[in-house]
Design a protein around this motif. Structure first.
Motif, mmCIF file in Angstrom:
data_model
loop_
_atom_site.group_PDB
_atom_site.id
_atom_site.type_symbol
_atom_site.label_atom_id
_atom_site.label_comp_id
_atom_site.label_asym_id
_atom_site.label_seq_id
_atom_site.Cartn_x
_atom_site.Cartn_y
_atom_site.Cartn_z
ATOM 1 N N PHE A 269 0.846 -1.185 0.000
ATOM 2 C CA PHE A 269 0.000 0.000 0.000
ATOM 3 C C PHE A 269 0.884 1.239 0.000
ATOM 4 N N THR A 270 1.055 1.832 -1.162
ATOM 5 C CA THR A 270 1.990 2.939 -1.334
ATOM 6 C C THR A 270 1.315 4.220 -1.784
ATOM 7 N N GLY A 271 -0.006 4.251 -1.844
ATOM 8 C CA GLY A 271 -0.710 5.458 -2.238
ATOM 9 C C GLY A 271 -0.592 6.554 -1.198
ATOM 10 N N ALA A 272 -0.825 7.797 -1.638
ATOM 11 C CA ALA A 272 -0.675 8.933 -0.735
ATOM 12 C C ALA A 272 -1.615 8.844 0.460
ATOM 13 N N ASP A 273 -2.775 8.250 0.277
ATOM 14 C CA ASP A 273 -3.762 8.182 1.350
ATOM 15 C C ASP A 273 -3.743 6.832 2.069
ATOM 16 N N ASP A 274 -2.740 5.987 1.778
ATOM 17 C CA ASP A 274 -2.619 4.698 2.455
ATOM 18 C C ASP A 274 -1.873 4.868 3.772
ATOM 19 N N TRP A 275 -2.198 3.989 4.727
ATOM 20 C CA TRP A 275 -1.446 3.963 5.987
ATOM 21 C C TRP A 275 -0.030 3.485 5.722
ATOM 22 N N ILE A 276 0.931 4.102 6.408
ATOM 23 C CA ILE A 276 2.328 3.676 6.221
ATOM 24 C C ILE A 276 2.523 2.256 6.733
ATOM 25 N N PHE A 277 1.955 1.956 7.897
ATOM 26 C CA PHE A 277 2.103 0.631 8.475
ATOM 27 C C PHE A 277 0.755 -0.080 8.411
ATOM 28 N N ALA A 278 0.448 -0.614 7.234
ATOM 29 C CA ALA A 278 -0.813 -1.301 7.007
ATOM 30 C C ALA A 278 -0.542 -2.719 6.547
ATOM 31 N N VAL A 279 -1.487 -3.619 6.836
ATOM 32 C CA VAL A 279 -1.396 -4.990 6.358
ATOM 33 C C VAL A 279 -2.693 -5.334 5.650
ATOM 34 N N GLU A 280 -2.601 -6.232 4.693
ATOM 35 C CA GLU A 280 -3.795 -6.682 3.990
ATOM 36 C C GLU A 280 -4.550 -7.655 4.880
ATOM 37 N N CYS A 281 -5.804 -7.402 5.087
ATOM 38 C CA CYS A 281 -6.594 -8.218 6.005
ATOM 39 C C CYS A 281 -7.991 -8.406 5.444
ATOM 40 N N THR A 282 -8.397 -9.666 5.260
ATOM 41 C CA THR A 282 -9.750 -9.988 4.817
ATOM 42 C C THR A 282 -10.439 -10.761 5.916
ATOM 43 N N ARG A 283 -11.497 -10.192 6.466
ATOM 44 C CA ARG A 283 -12.202 -10.822 7.566
ATOM 45 C C ARG A 283 -13.492 -11.459 7.068
ATOM 46 N N ALA A 284 -14.048 -12.310 7.921
ATOM 47 C CA ALA A 284 -15.282 -13.002 7.530
ATOM 48 C C ALA A 284 -16.430 -12.034 7.308
ATOM 49 N N ASP A 285 -16.423 -10.886 8.065
ATOM 50 C CA ASP A 285 -17.498 -9.922 7.928
ATOM 51 C C ASP A 285 -17.132 -8.772 7.002
ATOM 52 N N ASP A 286 -15.993 -8.893 6.318
ATOM 53 C CA ASP A 286 -15.558 -7.823 5.432
ATOM 54 C C ASP A 286 -15.029 -8.462 4.153
ATOM 55 N N HIS A 287 -15.774 -8.341 3.056
ATOM 56 C CA HIS A 287 -15.399 -8.991 1.798
ATOM 57 C C HIS A 287 -14.719 -8.032 0.830
ATOM 58 N N THR A 288 -14.400 -6.832 1.308
ATOM 59 C CA THR A 288 -13.786 -5.861 0.400
ATOM 60 C C THR A 288 -12.289 -6.078 0.263
ATOM 61 N N GLY A 289 -11.668 -6.664 1.273
ATOM 62 C CA GLY A 289 -10.223 -6.857 1.231
ATOM 63 C C GLY A 289 -9.463 -5.559 1.336
ATOM 64 N N ALA A 290 -10.097 -4.500 1.883
ATOM 65 C CA ALA A 290 -9.455 -3.187 1.976
ATOM 66 C C ALA A 290 -8.311 -3.235 2.970
ATOM 67 N N PRO A 291 -7.251 -2.450 2.723
ATOM 68 C CA PRO A 291 -6.138 -2.430 3.672
ATOM 69 C C PRO A 291 -6.571 -1.883 5.021
ATOM 70 N N ARG A 292 -6.100 -2.521 6.068
ATOM 71 C CA ARG A 292 -6.433 -2.103 7.416
ATOM 72 C C ARG A 292 -5.221 -1.450 8.072
ATOM 73 N N SER A 293 -5.501 -0.579 9.026
ATOM 74 C CA SER A 293 -4.410 0.016 9.771
ATOM 75 C C SER A 293 -3.657 -1.067 10.542
#
Length: 332
Positions: A269-293
């Motif tokens: 995650f290298t976009g200007a609005d991405d968290w510097i220390f983020a990990v990819e996380c897909t949860r059972a209640d979240d199907h978007t796969g969006a980067p989490r803090s």
């Protein structure tokens, strides 16, 4: 309504005194007999003169005979409903959560059933000293109790704050163990790239854990060598920084800039609005796969550093020092 009686009482030494005596019932219905010295026979030669002086005492007793009908638990609920509302910008999420936790764990179990006028400073002070917690935590409990009584006074539910007379310091029992430069180097040599970058930033800038987690790539100005701290993450919630001085730009050493660029080359995650220390996380209640803090998906910074520091020969619980520049900024 009290009327009482005035009687003349002898003393072993000195002139006889006039006493005003009366009785009242406590909240359990038990009758209690009380007395108060009005003055000596030299001041008031007869019962009529003593009775005239006792008139003001009768008024004070009748005014306070009913007592306060509000309990500590009721004022806690009143305070939480009006001062700890969700979405209230007056206090941060972390402060609200801390207040609720202290009230639930310490204040209500011990004092919840007491009426406000039954809570005395001479009872609270020894109770605090007996608690098996740090002095800073005791001082926090005393502070919250004081806030509760001030809240009761503000809404005219009570007329005083006995916590003003409770003595409780927050001074540490021992000085914290701070890492030296050599120990920090031994620590970072045992850390993966992401955690190593986190520890270097913490050691060189003095940023708090919540501020580190709240950094985004657009907050880093590599050309000017500055780091803008404009938000923090506490308990997985994004909010403002703890103090105004925390929001001032932090100088970024070129070596720190290089470390951040090295991490940016390997992270997803290298976009200007991405968290510097983020990990990819897909949860059972979240199907978007969006980067989490990083703060909401992984263990906080101290848990990561303690296990690695042990392998580097550094005692568990040792603190990372703040840089000189960060300390100067925080003291302004």
């Amino acid at each position: 309504m009290q009327q009482g009686s005035v009687i003349l009482t002898g003393r072993k030494f000195g002139p006889d005194v006039w006493q005003f005596r009366w009785s009242e019932k406590d909240r359990s219905g038990r009758r209690i007999y009380r007395k108060r010295v009005i003055g000596t026979v030299q001041q008031y030669p007869d019962a009529q003169a003593a009775r005239e002086v006792a008139t003001s005492v009768v008024g004070q007793i009748n005014a306070g005979s009913s007592g306060c009908k509000t309990t500590v638990e009721q004022i806690c609920e009143h305070f939480e409903q009006r001062e700890l509302r969700s979405g209230d910008s007056f206090r941060s999420f972390a402060t609200v959560k801390t207040y609720r936790g202290y009230i639930r764990k310490w204040v209500k179990p011990r004092w919840g059933s007491r009426y406000l006028d039954e809570v005395k400073a001479v009872d609270v002070e020894p109770w605090l000293r007996r608690l098996p917690i740090a002095r800073s935590s005791r001082a926090k409990i005393r502070s919250i109790l004081s806030i509760l009584f001030n809240h009761a006074c503000r809404y005219e539910l009570f007329d005083r704050n006995p916590m003003r007379y409770v003595r409780q310091g927050a001074k540490r029992r021992s000085a914290p163990n701070v890492l030296t430069a050599a120990e920090i180097k031994a620590l970072v040599d045992h850390l993966p790239l992401r955690e190593r970058t986190l520890v270097l930033l913490a050691a060189a800038t003095g940023l708090m854990q919540s501020e580190l987690f709240g950094l985004k790539w657009r907050d880093v100005d590599f050309k000017r060598g500055e780091l803008s701290v404009i938000r923090s993450i506490v308990f997985g919630v994004v909010g403002r920084c703890k103090t105004e001085s925390s929001q001032k730009p932090v100088p970024l050493h070129p070596l720190l800039g290089e470390a951040l660029l090295d991490w940016r080359k390997t992270c997803k995650f290298t976009g200007a609005d991405d968290w510097i220390f983020a990990v990819e996380c897909t949860r059972a209640d979240d199907h978007t796969g969006a980067p989490r803090s990083f703060a909401t998906t992984s263990a906080p910074l101290p848990r990561l550093s303690i296990s690695r520091s042990a392998s580097a020969g550094i005692p568990s619980g040792t603190r990372i020092p703040r840089s000189l520049g960060a300390s100067e900024q925080s003291s302004k």
